[in-house]
Structure formats: structure tokens, C-alpha cells
Scaffold this active site. Structure first.
Site, mmCIF file in Angstrom:
data_model
loop_
_atom_site.group_PDB
_atom_site.id
_atom_site.type_symbol
_atom_site.label_atom_id
_atom_site.label_comp_id
_atom_site.label_asym_id
_atom_site.label_seq_id
_atom_site.Cartn_x
_atom_site.Cartn_y
_atom_site.Cartn_z
ATOM 1 N N ILE A 43 1.053 -1.194 -0.199
ATOM 2 C CA ILE A 43 -0.611 0.176 -0.089
ATOM 3 C C ILE A 43 0.749 1.198 -0.005
ATOM 4 C CG2 ILE A 43 -1.826 0.986 1.243
ATOM 5 C CD1 ILE A 43 -2.491 -1.520 2.009
ATOM 6 N N ASN A 52 1.216 4.536 0.529
ATOM 7 C CA ASN A 52 1.367 4.813 1.618
ATOM 8 C C ASN A 52 2.091 4.416 3.083
ATOM 9 O OD1 ASN A 52 -0.544 4.519 2.427
ATOM 10 N ND2 ASN A 52 -1.833 5.973 2.875
ATOM 11 N N CYS A 53 2.210 2.903 2.868
ATOM 12 C CA CYS A 53 2.649 2.214 4.164
ATOM 13 C C CYS A 53 3.868 3.047 4.838
ATOM 14 C CB CYS A 53 2.271 1.138 3.554
ATOM 15 S SG CYS A 53 3.467 -0.393 5.101
ATOM 16 N N ASP A 54 4.297 3.008 5.683
ATOM 17 C CA ASP A 54 6.023 3.329 5.475
ATOM 18 C C ASP A 54 6.886 1.941 5.666
ATOM 19 O OD1 ASP A 54 6.006 5.898 6.437
ATOM 20 O OD2 ASP A 54 5.021 5.452 8.420
#
Length: 112
Positions: free
Chosen positions: A7, A9-11
């Protein structure tokens, strides 16, 4: 070629992408939020990762589920993932036809 299911925007997904880039390992990405999670793709993943390991019980989405939804079996667990693709643990790195690495911590991709 490796496939990294993410995903965007997942760090942790970002760290995994950077680790692969830093090692010069070619890969393609598949964004579960943007590209979607179809029933055939979910079955493809679950062939390699057990359902219990595939659901991210630390996610915000999980915390927002009702107690009834959290009490899942094999069928309702699949339905839950299809309804809420962000419940899938990520990143998922598909290495070959049988191997998929779940999650990422520094050093996980060193053997690749």
C-alpha cells in the site's frame, strides 16, 4: 521477477522497496489499494500464506471491526480481506511460485 504487494503510503512498504532498490534487485509493485484485491489474487496469496498470518491484527482497520467480524473462519476471513484489503499484512514479497515473505524488517531481504 519478484512482486512486492504494497500500500503506497505504508512506511514499512516504503522501507521494503528501498531495501530492494539498494540491493539492485529488480521487482514490480502491486498496490493493493490502487490496483485492488480480487478473489483470484487473494487465493494466489493464501496459497502461499496461511489466512491467520495474512490478516494484520495490528492495523487501524482491524481495530475498527466489530467483535463479530473479528471472529472469522476460513470463508468469512476471505470475505473480510476482500472487503478491507488494508487488513492484509504488508508488504508481501512474492519470491517464487511457492514462497511469499510477509512483512519487512531490516535484513529480511539480505539472502535474496
Amino acid at each position: 521477477m519478484l512482486t512486492l504487494y504494497i500500500i503506497s503510503n505504508c512506511d514499512t512498504c516504503r522501507k521494503a522497496r528501498n531495501a530492494l532498490d539498494d540491493k539492485g534487485i529488480p521487482f514490480k509493485t502491486y498496490d493493493l489499494r490502487k490496483d485492488g484485491l480480487s478473489a483470484p489474487l487473494l487465493e494466489h496469496i493464501l496459497h502461499r500464506v496461511p489466512l491467520v498470518e495474512a490478516i494484520n491484527k495490528r492495523s487501524k482497520t482491524w481495530r475498527e471491526l466489530s467483535d463479530e467480524e473479528k471472529d472469522f473462519d476460513a470463508n468469512s476471513g476471505r470475505e473480510l480481506l476482500l472487503k478491507h484489503p488494508t487488513l492484509l499484512k504488508r508488504p508481501l514479497l512474492e519470491v517464487d511460485d511457492e514462497t511469499m515473505l510477509v512483512g519487512y524488517q531490516d535484513g529480511d531481504y539480505d539472502k535474496l
